[in-house]
Design a protein around this motif. Structure first.
Motif, PDB file in Angstrom:
ATOM      1  N   LEU A 174       0.822  -1.215   0.000  1.00 20.23           N
ATOM      2  CA  LEU A 174       0.000   0.000   0.000  1.00 20.23           C
ATOM      3  C   LEU A 174       0.853   1.261   0.000  1.00 20.23           C
ATOM      4  N   ALA A 175       1.991   1.238   0.680  1.00 19.14           N
ATOM      5  CA  ALA A 175       2.882   2.395   0.644  1.00 19.14           C
ATOM      6  C   ALA A 175       3.374   2.636  -0.777  1.00 19.14           C
ATOM      7  N   HIS A 176       3.682   1.551  -1.479  1.00 20.74           N
ATOM      8  CA  HIS A 176       4.127   1.670  -2.873  1.00 20.74           C
ATOM      9  C   HIS A 176       2.993   2.194  -3.754  1.00 20.74           C
TER      10      HIS A 176
ATOM     11  N   LEU B  37       0.848   4.971   6.773  1.00 25.00           N
ATOM     12  CA  LEU B  37       0.167   5.040   5.480  1.00 25.00           C
ATOM     13  C   LEU B  37      -0.749   6.257   5.404  1.00 25.00           C
ATOM     14  N   GLU B  38      -1.439   6.555   6.492  1.00 22.01           N
ATOM     15  CA  GLU B  38      -2.309   7.730   6.517  1.00 22.01           C
ATOM     16  C   GLU B  38      -1.503   9.002   6.318  1.00 22.01           C
ATOM     17  N   ALA B  39      -0.291   9.053   6.878  1.00 22.75           N
ATOM     18  CA  ALA B  39       0.568  10.223   6.682  1.00 22.75           C
ATOM     19  C   ALA B  39       1.050  10.311   5.240  1.00 22.75           C
ATOM     20  N   LEU B  40       1.250   9.163   4.597  1.00 25.55           N
ATOM     21  CA  LEU B  40       1.698   9.149   3.199  1.00 25.55           C
ATOM     22  C   LEU B  40       0.563   9.465   2.231  1.00 25.55           C
TER      23      LEU B  40
ATOM     24  N   VAL C 198      -1.235  11.734  19.120  1.00 26.93           N
ATOM     25  CA  VAL C 198      -0.438  12.354  20.186  1.00 26.93           C
ATOM     26  C   VAL C 198       0.441  13.473  19.645  1.00 26.93           C
ATOM     27  N   GLN C 199       0.801  13.398  18.375  1.00 25.87           N
ATOM     28  CA  GLN C 199       1.678  14.425  17.811  1.00 25.87           C
ATOM     29  C   GLN C 199       0.992  15.786  17.728  1.00 25.87           C
ATOM     30  N   GLY C 200      -0.335  15.769  17.797  1.00 30.28           N
ATOM     31  CA  GLY C 200      -1.040  17.037  17.793  1.00 30.28           C
ATOM     32  C   GLY C 200      -1.245  17.620  19.170  1.00 30.28           C
ATOM     33  N   THR C 201      -0.821  16.896  20.209  1.00 32.98           N
ATOM     34  CA  THR C 201      -1.046  17.356  21.576  1.00 32.98           C
ATOM     35  C   THR C 201       0.217  17.857  22.263  1.00 32.98           C
ATOM     36  N   VAL C 202       1.369  17.599  21.673  1.00 34.08           N
ATOM     37  CA  VAL C 202       2.619  18.064  22.276  1.00 34.08           C
ATOM     38  C   VAL C 202       2.859  19.513  21.860  1.00 34.08           C
ATOM     39  N   PRO C 203       3.688  20.253  22.610  1.00 36.01           N
ATOM     40  CA  PRO C 203       3.944  21.660  22.262  1.00 36.01           C
ATOM     41  C   PRO C 203       4.408  21.820  20.814  1.00 36.01           C
ATOM     42  N   GLY C 204       3.722  22.671  20.089  1.00 39.08           N
ATOM     43  CA  GLY C 204       4.054  22.918  18.692  1.00 39.08           C
ATOM     44  C   GLY C 204       3.562  21.869  17.734  1.00 39.08           C
ATOM     45  N   GLY C 205       2.884  20.859  18.245  1.00 39.82           N
ATOM     46  CA  GLY C 205       2.451  19.749  17.401  1.00 39.82           C
ATOM     47  C   GLY C 205       1.234  20.083  16.558  1.00 39.82           C
ATOM     48  N   VAL C 206       1.241  19.610  15.328  1.00 45.64           N
ATOM     49  CA  VAL C 206       0.100  19.732  14.420  1.00 45.64           C
ATOM     50  C   VAL C 206      -0.138  18.352  13.815  1.00 45.64           C
ATOM     51  N   GLN C 207      -1.327  17.814  13.970  1.00 47.50           N
ATOM     52  CA  GLN C 207      -1.610  16.471  13.477  1.00 47.50           C
ATOM     53  C   GLN C 207      -2.922  16.476  12.709  1.00 47.50           C
ATOM     54  N   SER C 208      -2.949  15.772  11.574  1.00 37.51           N
ATOM     55  CA  SER C 208      -4.167  15.655  10.789  1.00 37.51           C
ATOM     56  C   SER C 208      -5.281  15.009  11.600  1.00 37.51           C
ATOM     57  N   ALA C 209      -6.509  15.433  11.355  1.00 44.77           N
ATOM     58  CA  ALA C 209      -7.662  14.841  12.039  1.00 44.77           C
ATOM     59  C   ALA C 209      -8.033  13.492  11.454  1.00 44.77           C
ATOM     60  N   ASP C 210      -7.477  13.174  10.279  1.00 43.95           N
ATOM     61  CA  ASP C 210      -7.807  11.913   9.628  1.00 43.95           C
ATOM     62  C   ASP C 210      -7.143  10.742  10.331  1.00 43.95           C
ATOM     63  N   ARG C 211      -7.792   9.597  10.244  1.00 46.61           N
ATOM     64  CA  ARG C 211      -7.156   8.346  10.640  1.00 46.61           C
ATOM     65  C   ARG C 211      -7.732   7.253   9.745  1.00 46.61           C
ATOM     66  N   PRO C 212      -7.066   6.120   9.627  1.00 46.52           N
ATOM     67  CA  PRO C 212      -7.591   5.059   8.762  1.00 46.52           C
ATOM     68  C   PRO C 212      -9.013   4.658   9.157  1.00 46.52           C
TER      69      PRO C 212
END
Length: 369
Positions: A78-80, A112-115, A182-196
């Motif tokens: 799927l990554a490919h 995969l969601e990040a890709l 969790v990456q959206g909850t740390v200082p300066g973190g921005v994380q997409s709202a999407d998930r698989p």
């Protein structure tokens, strides 16, 4: 992911004259005289064709220790595919959860969601996707039932890793699947709202009932368990409880279908899949034979009965004939989506089958992002 985003990610849109969205399920089958590298290149070509012709999603399935199937690592494939497509939803049909630690799957599909943001489906099954010895080797467990029996608990753990919401005091409360929320909850973190988007897969009633109770989308393996299709779908709908994911049931089925300009050629191709399945079921797994090999094979009476039974659940023939067969199946089952798998020999015949089915349903050629 917001409720409306999840619903949109799951529910496809019918195109052309198709009564429901059409999708693809691929096993990266390896034909006689061909290599796994060639099979995987064909999978890429199929995904790009499916995207160009307006199929809704493209799934690959996890199988192990089968010479004729190169899809042992769905996340890698799927990554490919994500690097070679732009719009089509990509997913697993499925990942066999008991074979893996839930955290590993959460990390793989978070990656995969990040890709491919907003395009990833995580279809989960409870069967091993292989024989018992291979399953034991994958799971490092003495008892095969150790994985399947714990499927609901493994599923709950996986979803908590995906959502990063273990309760305080839980032993995994400070364990995070990354990439993940969790990456959206740390200082300066921005994380997409999407998930698989999580789906349950099945060939019997167990996952149908569980998917319904949890309000998840469900995909049934009609292509190899057709006797159970309607009972399982009925059970799913009867068990369904609205959730944050879906407000009403959404069911798909995997369908074996093959189209060619002439009925004889379509039959020659599906016979390669029938012989391949016969060999698998009788403990002789191998590569998908050529049409010539299948024609030359001398079937015993028992083997001929098996093939006849197998072909009764394969939709094949000219494009118009396949369309009518699929329409009848959709009407009988009431499914919301079908995932077409075309097991034949050779790249060109398989690509052509999907193209002909797309033409039969007047699917538009999709261009641009």
């Amino acid at each position: 992911m917001a409720e409306e985003q999840q619903d949109e990610a799951i529910r496809g849109r019918a195109r052309g004259t198709a009564p429901v969205p059409l999708s693809v399920l691929d096993l990266a089958t390896v034909g006689s005289g061909l290599t796994a590298a060639q099979a995987l290149r064909t999978t890429v070509s199929l995904a790009r064709l499916a995207e160009r012709r307006g199929f809704h999603r493209f799934w690959v399935a996890e199988h192990h220790s089968m010479p004729g199937v190169a899809s042992s690592s769905p996340a890698v494939i799927l990554a490919h595919l994500a690097a070679h497509t732009e719009r089509i939803r990509l997913g697993s049909g499925g990942v066999m959860l008991p074979n893996h630690a839930p955290l590993v799957i959460a990390e793989q599909f978070g990656t995969l969601e990040a890709l491919a943001p907003g395009r990833v489906d995580l279809g989960l099954g409870r069967a091993p996707g292989t024989d018992g010895a291979t399953a034991a080797a994958l799971r490092r467990a003495d008892r095969l039932s150790e994985g399947a029996d714990e499927f609901p608990q493994q599923l709950a753990e996986l979803v908590r890793f995906l959502d990063d919401d273990f309760p305080d005091g839980h032993r995994y409360a400070r364990v995070h699947a990354i990439p993940g929320p969790v990456q959206g909850t740390v200082p300066g973190g921005v994380q997409s709202a999407d998930r698989p988007s999580v789906w349950l897969l099945g060939s019997s009633g167990f996952s149908a009932r569980l998917a319904g109770m949890l309000g998840l989308p469900f995909s049934f393996a009609h292509h190899f368990s057709s006797a159970n299709t309607i009972p399982a779908l009925d059970l799913y709908r009867e068990s369904f409880r609205p959730s944050a994911v879906l407000d009403r049931p959404y069911a798909s089925i995997g369908v074996s279908a093959f189209a060619a300009e002439e009925e004889r050629e379509a039959r020659r191709q599906v016979m390669t899949g029938a012989l391949s399945m016969l060999r698998l079921r009788t403990g002789r797994p191998g590569l998908v034979p050529t049409p010539e090999e299948a024609e030359a094979y001398v079937f015993s009476d028992i083997e001929r009965d098996f093939v006849h039974s197998w072909l009764a659940n394969v939709e094949f023939g000219t494009p118009d004939a396949v369309r009518e067969q699929l329409n009848d199946l959709i009407k009988r089952t009431g499914v919301d989506e079908i995932k077409i798998t075309a097991v034949g020999h050779g790249r060109e015949a398989r690509l052509r089958s999907y193209e002909l089915i797309a033409d039969a349903y007047e699917l538009p050629v999709v261009t641009g992002s």
